[in-house]
Each structure stands twice: as C-alpha cells, then as structure tokens.
Scaffold this motif. Structure first.
Motif, PDB file in Angstrom:
ATOM      1  N   LEU A 353     -62.572   4.590   4.916  1.00 11.35           N
ATOM      2  CA  LEU A 353     -62.873   4.755   3.903  1.00 11.35           C
ATOM      3  C   LEU A 353     -63.260   4.549   2.836  1.00 11.35           C
ATOM      4  CD1 LEU A 353     -58.215   4.886   3.335  1.00 11.35           C
ATOM      5  CD2 LEU A 353     -60.149   6.662   3.814  1.00 11.35           C
ATOM      6  N   ASP A 356     -67.243   7.784   1.003  1.00 15.46           N
ATOM      7  CA  ASP A 356     -66.603   8.955   0.323  1.00 15.46           C
ATOM      8  C   ASP A 356     -65.533   9.174  -0.320  1.00 15.46           C
ATOM      9  OD1 ASP A 356     -68.593  10.069   2.148  1.00 15.46           O
ATOM     10  OD2 ASP A 356     -67.636  10.644   3.452  1.00 15.46           O
ATOM     11  N   SER A 358     -62.573   9.827  -1.220  1.00  9.70           N
ATOM     12  CA  SER A 358     -61.539  11.130  -0.179  1.00  9.70           C
ATOM     13  C   SER A 358     -59.640  10.422  -0.852  1.00  9.70           C
ATOM     14  CB  SER A 358     -61.692  10.231   0.879  1.00  9.70           C
ATOM     15  OG  SER A 358     -61.272   8.682   1.096  1.00  9.70           O
ATOM     16  N   ASP A 386     -51.134   9.644   0.389  1.00  8.99           N
ATOM     17  CA  ASP A 386     -52.625   8.490   0.190  1.00  8.99           C
ATOM     18  C   ASP A 386     -52.386   7.168  -0.225  1.00  8.99           C
ATOM     19  OD1 ASP A 386     -54.190  10.988   1.067  1.00  8.99           O
ATOM     20  OD2 ASP A 386     -54.682  11.339  -0.647  1.00  8.99           O
ATOM     21  N   ASP A 458     -58.932  19.045  -5.777  1.00  4.34           N
ATOM     22  CA  ASP A 458     -59.419  19.535  -4.063  1.00  4.34           C
ATOM     23  C   ASP A 458     -59.181  20.676  -4.614  1.00  4.34           C
ATOM     24  OD1 ASP A 458     -56.531  19.536  -3.977  1.00  4.34           O
ATOM     25  OD2 ASP A 458     -56.397  18.382  -2.519  1.00  4.34           O
ATOM     26  N   LEU A 528     -62.430  16.618  -4.880  1.00  2.00           N
ATOM     27  CA  LEU A 528     -63.019  16.169  -3.620  1.00  2.00           C
ATOM     28  C   LEU A 528     -62.985  17.850  -3.037  1.00  2.00           C
ATOM     29  CD1 LEU A 528     -59.919  13.857  -3.047  1.00  2.00           C
ATOM     30  CD2 LEU A 528     -62.398  13.019  -3.905  1.00  2.00           C
ATOM     31  N   ALA A 532     -62.444  18.391   2.921  1.00  2.00           N
ATOM     32  CA  ALA A 532     -62.517  16.980   4.488  1.00  2.00           C
ATOM     33  C   ALA A 532     -60.529  16.681   4.331  1.00  2.00           C
ATOM     34  CB  ALA A 532     -62.985  16.427   3.200  1.00  2.00           C
ATOM     35  N   HIS A 533     -59.952  16.818   4.751  1.00  2.00           N
ATOM     36  CA  HIS A 533     -58.809  16.711   4.702  1.00  2.00           C
ATOM     37  C   HIS A 533     -58.363  16.003   6.326  1.00  2.00           C
ATOM     38  CE1 HIS A 533     -58.105  16.241   0.452  1.00  2.00           C
ATOM     39  NE2 HIS A 533     -57.515  17.012   0.059  1.00  2.00           N
ATOM     40  N   LEU A 536     -60.751  13.805   8.236  1.00  2.00           N
ATOM     41  CA  LEU A 536     -60.214  12.556   8.084  1.00  2.00           C
ATOM     42  C   LEU A 536     -59.188  12.173   8.308  1.00  2.00           C
ATOM     43  CD1 LEU A 536     -61.309  10.235   5.881  1.00  2.00           C
ATOM     44  CD2 LEU A 536     -60.021  11.132   3.642  1.00  2.00           C
TER      45      LEU A 536
END
Length: 551
Positions: A353, A356, A358, A386, A458, A528, A532-533, A536
């Motif tokens: 982490l 980026d 995120s 998160d 997002d 975001l 990408a979720h 990741l």
C-alpha cells in the motif's frame, strides 16, 4: 424422513430441550407433522399433550397451564381462520406477560394471494402483541437446516420467557409446511444429523444474573469484537492471553492482544484452522473469514451479550452469557504465535500500500490523521473494510453496522460531529456520499459542525468487484447491474451546497490536505479506478503468504 416430518421432529425435540413440558393442539391437516411429533413425544413421556377442537379454547387452556406451571407452553394450529382464533389468548398472554408459544402451520409462501384453500397472510397476524415473530421458511434437505431450526426454537423460547429482556410474553413461529405431511417410505437419507446437543438446548441462554460466567484457559481461544463490543472484549483477551480480532467500530481495537491483520491471516495462514473456541462481543458483521469461523461446527462459540438479542448468524452459539470472568491466562504461546504472524504481515501489507492511492491506503492515512483518540465516522461497504486493514484505528470509530447500509451516512456524521463538539472526520464511498447528499443541506440558522468528509470515489459499486459478481464469468453484465457507474461531478454537487471541495490524486496530497484545520464542513475527494480493487486483494493475500512462509 421427508422435510416436513424432519422439521416437526426437530422442532418438538428442541422445544422439550428448552424446557417445554406441556403442549396444546387444535387438530388440522396442514399441522399434521407437528401433531404427529407431539403425539410421539407424549407417548414417550417427554411432554404431556392436550388436544382441543376449538382454537380459542386451546389458547386459553395453554394460558391456564402457564399460570399453573410457570413454564412456556406451545399451542399448535392449522392454517387459515384457526390462527386468528388464538388472538384473544395471545392478547391475554401479552398483557399478563405469559410465555405462550404459537406454532401456526401455514401453506407454502408461493400460495399466498393465489386463492388456494385455507391460505391467508399469517405473517405478523398478531401485530405488536407478540414479543417475537419469525417465519421459519419451507423445510428443505439443505445442509444447515437443522442448526437453523434448533437455534430458532432456542431463541424463541428464551424470548417468550423474557430471559434476555425481562419482558416475557407470547411469540409466534409461522411454519410453512409442504406435502407430504405424514411420514413416507422410501425417502433418501437425510444429509445431516437431526440430533441436538448431547445435553440441553441448542443455545443455552444465561440471563437475569449479574454474576459473570467463568471462562478458563484450555481450548485455543480467540476473542472477536464486533460493532459496539467495548473495552470488555479487550480486557477479556488480555486476561486470557488470547488474540483479539477487533472490527474498527468495536471500541476495543487497542492493546497488545490486537491482531491488526486478522482478516487476512484467517485466510492466508494455518493458524485459523487451529482455533477451538471463540468468545464473541458486540455485533460482528464485517468479514467473511469471521462469518466462516463463527459457523464452523468444530468451534465452540460463546456469545457475550449483556442485554437484549444476541448475534449468532452462523447458528452455532453453544452459550449466551451476560458477562465473562476469565479465570486464568493461556500459557501455551498461542497469542505469541498470532502476534508473530501479525508482525510479519504488517510490513508486507504496508509495502503493497506504500505508493498507490488505494482504498486501504486512504483509510490508513485518514486513521493516522484522526489519531487514536479522535472521532471517525466510516461508511459501510469498502471504506469500513479498508479501515479494518489499517495499523491504527481510532477508538472512537462510529459506523452504522446494525444493518450495514449506506443510508444516512453523511447525516450520521453530521450528528456525531455536533455531539463531539470538535474536529470530526468521515470516510465514505461515492455511493454513500450520493445517497445522502441532502445531509449537506443545512439551513443558515442551524448549528454546523466541524466535519471533514473524505470521499473515496471509484465511480460506482467498488465492493462488488471483489465479490463473486466481479469474476470474469459475469463481465458481460457487471458494469450495468453491479458496477453502476454514475459519472457524477462531486465538486459541482458540493458547490451547490456551498461545501468546500478539494480533489487529491496522491498519498502526499491527501496527507497535506488532512493537516488543514477542520472548520465547518469540507470534502476531500480521492478518485480510484474500480478495476484495481480485485487485483489489489489478490496481491495482498499473495504478499502475506510469502511473508509468512519466509525462512
């Protein structure tokens, strides 16, 4: 056995295990499985059955039995007007505080509104006169049904006698039974055991006493602290030398027993398979690994719930207690093993982490800015998950985890900030922000809080990309029905409510924005890509496994 017969057999057995010694029956066809199970129990001397042809009479007979014995009494009826005839007795039981248990047989739900014989809407037919209503659903051979039936009966009886609320009264279980309604030959084997616990009810409910329940070391134990658990969870974990798995809004995520990477460790390490006992505080709802742990048949689950109803979504709770007294500490190095794994996991997570922008990185940066003692309101869906990966989570983290919805998140944050009286932060997703945009519409004469809202944008339902719906198999329809992009200009919306807005594109920009003094309401937006979720999540799991397997 066929499903209806199996259902009735289990229900009557669990009623007896829960303290029922008398039962009343008004005859009918749809209630035949329950009638036959009650008759069998009467023949075996496990309870005494009373049969009346008039449901009104049957209901008041049960009232008399309760007054004489002080024990809960079930009354069984068939469907249709039969159930309605119990209403006077239910009202008497309600106003007298008597534990009358209504088992109302019903047609399958798909027949409601069809004009099928003896079919009406029996759901909540007694309104607020009952302390609990539950529709048990159509019996099936699906694995897990037995635990569901037994857990529901144990909960229903405890509610009727007021074990948790000190408010005894009538309850209703609506039982939708399907044909065949009598035992049949040549049925396939049942897919799981119909047996209950070796002794006592499925869930033993302890209540009405201020004395805590003693818990000794022995089984490999972890403490799960869900929403609102309080420091009691932390104290129990530290006294027992047990790992503490604390959700962000538990108010318990502090001290040496906290395992910050518990969610990933449960999936990526072998430690989870060694767990033998779980002590549950608060209302855990956040992660699938915890849900799977609490549903495991090889794990003893003890729920600590001082008042009211208790969480047991896995239907595996062996006991519900009002409090705990830990009588000794685990000296086997069990906690040290989890702490070592957590120490290996933390750098691996932080490295992934580090650069980026995120969701987990944003949550960690916000939590750091708020500080251990600050107030943070966090939305459901991805933001709270998160935050769950952050190394430090503010003790005063607020979340609407009762139903885990995104409704009213901004308004909740405004209220919390007004109550807090000082700088307050909120971490929300774009859908939660849009869902409660009117929370930013505050009249000029109204008190305004000091609230900083960080929006992780997002452009849609990011959490779905990490679930089954986000797999390649559903790619053709994902964007429209799960991703739900909205392409909304949040800055323009903020301008419409005179709310200052700032867009950040890097971690450093976010840190800088968070250092500004919080004065009034402002919004920080971080955008975001939803794509990408899922990668990741995979990268985090891989990095964790590599860290744990290093020499």
């Amino acid at each position: 056995m066929n499903p209806s017969t199996a259902f009735a057999t289990v229900v009557v057995d669990e009623l007896i295990r829960s303290g029922v010694r008398e039962a009343v029956l008004a005859p009918g066809s749809r209630s035949a499985p329950l009638a036959l199970a009650l008759a069998a129990a009467d023949r075996e001397g496990r309870l005494r059955l009373h049969v009346r042809i008039d449901e009104r009479t049957a209901g008041f007979l049960a009232i008399g039995l309760i007054r004489g014995t002080g024990l809960p009494v079930p009354v069984v009826t068939t469907s249709g007007t039969a159930v309605a005839n119990l209403h006077p007795a239910v009202l008497e039981a309600s106003h007298s505080g008597l534990p009358l248990i209504v088992l109302s047989a019903d047609r399958p739900p798909e027949l409601r509104g069809s004009g099928a014989n003896q079919t009406t809407d029996q759901l909540k037919v007694f309104g607020d006169a009952v302390r609990l209503f539950h529709e048990l659903g159509t019996p099936s051979r699906e694995v897990g049904q037995v635990a569901y039936w037994r857990s529901t009966i144990a909960r229903t009886v405890s509610t009727a006698v007021g074990a948790r609320t000190a408010d005894p009264g009538p309850v209703q279980l609506n039982c939708a039974l399907t044909e065949p309604l009598v035992p049949t030959a040549d049925e396939p084997d049942w897919p799981e055991s119909l047996d209950g616990r070796r002794t006592g009810p499925w869930t033993s409910v302890h209540a009405g006493s201020a004395q805590p329940t003693a818990v000794a070391p022995g089984p490999r134990t972890v403490v799960v602290a869900g929403d609102g658990a309080s420091q009691a969870a932390r104290l129990a974990a530290e006294a027992g030398g047990w790992p503490l798995f604390a959700e962000p809004s538990s108010r318990a995520r502090t001290g040496p027993a906290v395992i910050s990477a518990y969610r990933l460790l449960l999936s990526a390490s072998d430690l989870g398979a060694e767990i033998e006992r779980v002590l549950v505080f608060g209302h855990p709802t956040l992660s699938r690994p915890i849900s799977k742990l609490l549903a495991r048949p090889d794990v003893e689950v003890i729920v600590v719930a001082p008042t009211g109803l208790w969480p047991d979504a896995g239907r595996r709770a062996a006991a519900v207690v009002t409090g705990l007294e830990v009588t000794g500490a685990d000296g086997t190095g069990w906690l040290a093993g989890w702490q070592h794994a957590d120490q290996l996991a933390r750098p691996a997570i932080d490295k992934v982490l580090a650069d980026d922008l995120s969701g987990p990185a944003i949550a960690a940066i916000v939590a750091e800015a708020v500080g251990a003692d600050g107030m943070l309101v966090v939305a459901s869906s991805n933001p709270v998950r998160d935050l769950d990966l952050a190394p430090v989570v503010p003790i005063r983290t607020v979340a609407n985890r009762g139903l885990a919805g995104i409704d009213g998140t901004l308004s909740t944050a405004v209220g919390a900030a007004l109550a807090n009286g000082g700088a307050t932060y909120a971490l929300v997703g774009d859908l939660a922000f849009l869902h409660d945009l009117n929370g930013l519409v505050i009249g000029p004469a109204e008190p305004r809080p000091d609230l900083r809202i960080v929006v992780v944008n997002d452009n849609g339902g990011g959490i779905f990309s990490t679930l089954e719906q986000g797999s390649d198999a559903h790619a053709d329809h994902f964007e429209r029905i799960f991703g739900t992009p909205h392409n909304t200009d949040l800055a323009a919306l903020c301008a419409g409510t005179n709310t200052p807005h700032l867009l950040v594109e890097t971690q450093e920009a976010l840190r800088t924005a968070l250092t500004r003094t919080v004065a009034g309401i402002d919004v920080i937006e971080a955008r975001l890509p939803r794509t990408a979720h899922r990668p990741l999540a995979t990268t985090l799991t891989t990095a964790l496994r590599d860290a744990l397997n290093q020499p």
